[in-house]
Design an enzyme around this catalytic site. Sequence first.
Site, PDB file in Angstrom:
ATOM      1  N   ASP A 197       5.252  -8.274  -8.157  1.00 26.40           N
ATOM      2  CA  ASP A 197       6.507  -7.978  -7.483  1.00 26.40           C
ATOM      3  C   ASP A 197       6.520  -6.459  -7.258  1.00 26.40           C
ATOM      4  O   ASP A 197       5.760  -5.728  -7.899  1.00 26.40           O
ATOM      5  CB  ASP A 197       7.665  -8.421  -8.391  1.00 26.40           C
ATOM      6  CG  ASP A 197       9.002  -8.015  -7.856  1.00 26.40           C
ATOM      7  OD1 ASP A 197       9.252  -8.226  -6.653  1.00 26.40           O
ATOM      8  OD2 ASP A 197       9.820  -7.461  -8.638  1.00 26.40           O
ATOM      9  N   SER A 203      11.241  -8.339  -0.395  1.00 21.14           N
ATOM     10  CA  SER A 203      11.742  -7.320   0.543  1.00 21.14           C
ATOM     11  C   SER A 203      11.012  -7.327   1.879  1.00 21.14           C
ATOM     12  O   SER A 203       9.789  -7.356   1.940  1.00 21.14           O
ATOM     13  CB  SER A 203      11.610  -5.933  -0.086  1.00 21.14           C
ATOM     14  OG  SER A 203      11.953  -4.952   0.871  1.00 21.14           O
ATOM     15  N   LYS A 204      11.805  -7.239   2.948  1.00 17.72           N
ATOM     16  CA  LYS A 204      11.233  -7.124   4.291  1.00 17.72           C
ATOM     17  C   LYS A 204      10.704  -5.716   4.520  1.00 17.72           C
ATOM     18  O   LYS A 204      10.034  -5.449   5.512  1.00 17.72           O
ATOM     19  CB  LYS A 204      12.291  -7.481   5.335  1.00 17.72           C
ATOM     20  CG  LYS A 204      12.662  -8.957   5.268  1.00 17.72           C
ATOM     21  CD  LYS A 204      13.560  -9.403   6.391  1.00 17.72           C
ATOM     22  CE  LYS A 204      13.534 -10.932   6.445  1.00 17.72           C
ATOM     23  NZ  LYS A 204      14.762 -11.528   6.889  1.00 17.72           N
ATOM     24  N   ASP A 207      10.016  -8.619 -12.685  1.00 19.32           N
ATOM     25  CA  ASP A 207      11.087  -8.057 -13.522  1.00 19.32           C
ATOM     26  C   ASP A 207      12.395  -8.829 -13.366  1.00 19.32           C
ATOM     27  O   ASP A 207      13.386  -8.491 -14.004  1.00 19.32           O
ATOM     28  CB  ASP A 207      11.356  -6.586 -13.145  1.00 19.32           C
ATOM     29  CG  ASP A 207      12.029  -6.483 -11.791  1.00 19.32           C
ATOM     30  OD1 ASP A 207      11.568  -7.152 -10.847  1.00 19.32           O
ATOM     31  OD2 ASP A 207      13.042  -5.765 -11.675  1.00 19.32           O
ATOM     32  N   ASP A 246       9.754  -4.226  -6.312  1.00 17.14           N
ATOM     33  CA  ASP A 246      10.955  -3.544  -6.793  1.00 17.14           C
ATOM     34  C   ASP A 246      11.163  -3.832  -8.288  1.00 17.14           C
ATOM     35  O   ASP A 246      11.333  -4.984  -8.672  1.00 17.14           O
ATOM     36  CB  ASP A 246      12.195  -4.025  -6.010  1.00 17.14           C
ATOM     37  CG  ASP A 246      12.095  -3.683  -4.527  1.00 17.14           C
ATOM     38  OD1 ASP A 246      11.378  -2.720  -4.193  1.00 17.14           O
ATOM     39  OD2 ASP A 246      12.731  -4.370  -3.710  1.00 17.14           O
TER      40      ASP A 246
HETATM   41  C1  BG6 Z   1      13.898  -7.431  -3.615  1.00 18.88           C
HETATM   42  C2  BG6 Z   1      14.940  -6.580  -4.311  1.00 18.88           C
HETATM   43  O1  BG6 Z   1      12.621  -6.959  -3.914  1.00 18.88           O
HETATM   44  O2  BG6 Z   1      14.070  -7.377  -2.212  1.00 18.88           O
HETATM   45  C3  BG6 Z   1      16.333  -6.998  -3.873  1.00 18.88           C
HETATM   46  O3  BG6 Z   1      14.798  -6.709  -5.715  1.00 18.88           O
HETATM   47  C4  BG6 Z   1      16.433  -6.970  -2.365  1.00 18.88           C
HETATM   48  O4  BG6 Z   1      17.293  -6.152  -4.449  1.00 18.88           O
HETATM   49  C5  BG6 Z   1      15.321  -7.838  -1.754  1.00 18.88           C
HETATM   50  O5  BG6 Z   1      17.689  -7.453  -1.928  1.00 18.88           O
HETATM   51  C6  BG6 Z   1      15.343  -7.837  -0.229  1.00 18.88           C
HETATM   52  O6  BG6 Z   1      15.031  -6.558   0.244  1.00 18.88           O
HETATM   53  P1  BG6 Z   1      15.159  -6.103   1.764  1.00 18.88           P
HETATM   54  O7  BG6 Z   1      14.433  -4.782   1.769  1.00 18.88           O
HETATM   55  O8  BG6 Z   1      14.473  -7.131   2.601  1.00 18.88           O
HETATM   56  O9  BG6 Z   1      16.607  -6.001   2.071  1.00 18.88           O
HETATM   57 MG    MG Z   2      11.770  -7.047  -8.757  1.00 18.20          MG
END
Ligand code: BG6
Ligand code: MG
Length: 218
Positions: free
Chosen positions: A9, A116-117, A170, A11
């Site tokens: 992962d 996350s994008k 995490d 973040d």
């Molecule tokens: C995850 C984060 O990795 O990505 C979240 O832990 C976040 O907090 C999610 O909402 C989506 O991220 P993004 O950048 O696509 O808005």
């Molecule tokens: Mg994470």
Amino acid sequence: MTIHGFIFDLDGVITDTAEYHFRAWKKLAEENGWAFDRRENEKLRGVARRESLMLILGEHASEYSEAQIQEFMARKNTYYLQFIQEITPRDILPDAKELLAELRAAHFKIALGSASKNARQVLQSLGIENLFDAIADGNSVERQKPAPDLFLFAAKELHLAPNECVVVEDAEAGIEAAKAGGFLTIGLGPPERVGQADAIFPSLEGVHVADLLNALKQ
Ligand code: BG6
Ligand code: MG
């Protein structure tokens, strides 16, 4: 089954973007007069953008049209993108890069498995995109964590079966997703959060490949 790959992962594992996500959601919340604090933010760990907004809005979600929901998500992301411009290689969490390098040297395959994008951009800013054999991010699958889809996609990209891969996470939703997919799991953080993992470490600080492999044997 022998372990041949690791799926990380992003973040909260490799870098701490939670603070930037918090600041972006907080700005949006303040502009709209919604209550939102750091405690609430903890619930968003590992949760995709739309689901995060739904958690923030709670029962008020139904008061907004789809167009408004889309605009809120776009606005939050604009703020987030502004904040993550500050990210540099110094933002890699302690020993994470060393562990990735050690895994590569030991011929393990490595994938990213992030909801996350913006994951690619963050990896580029951290300067470690080249340490990954495959990248699975928020654009790779429809169903996000706790569904196993993202990690299954990552394993496929590595040409490995789930039971040949270890997921390092995490977030509770991430551990749940990995277990649902049949992966071995390493949880980073307090047992209240990642207690369902096969092995737990506070963070990657001081952790070597042998520590991961030994912890999974028990
Ligand atoms: C995850 C984060 O990795 O990505 C979240 O832990 C976040 O907090 C999610 O909402 C989506 O991220 P993004 O950048 O696509 O808005
Ligand atoms: Mg994470």
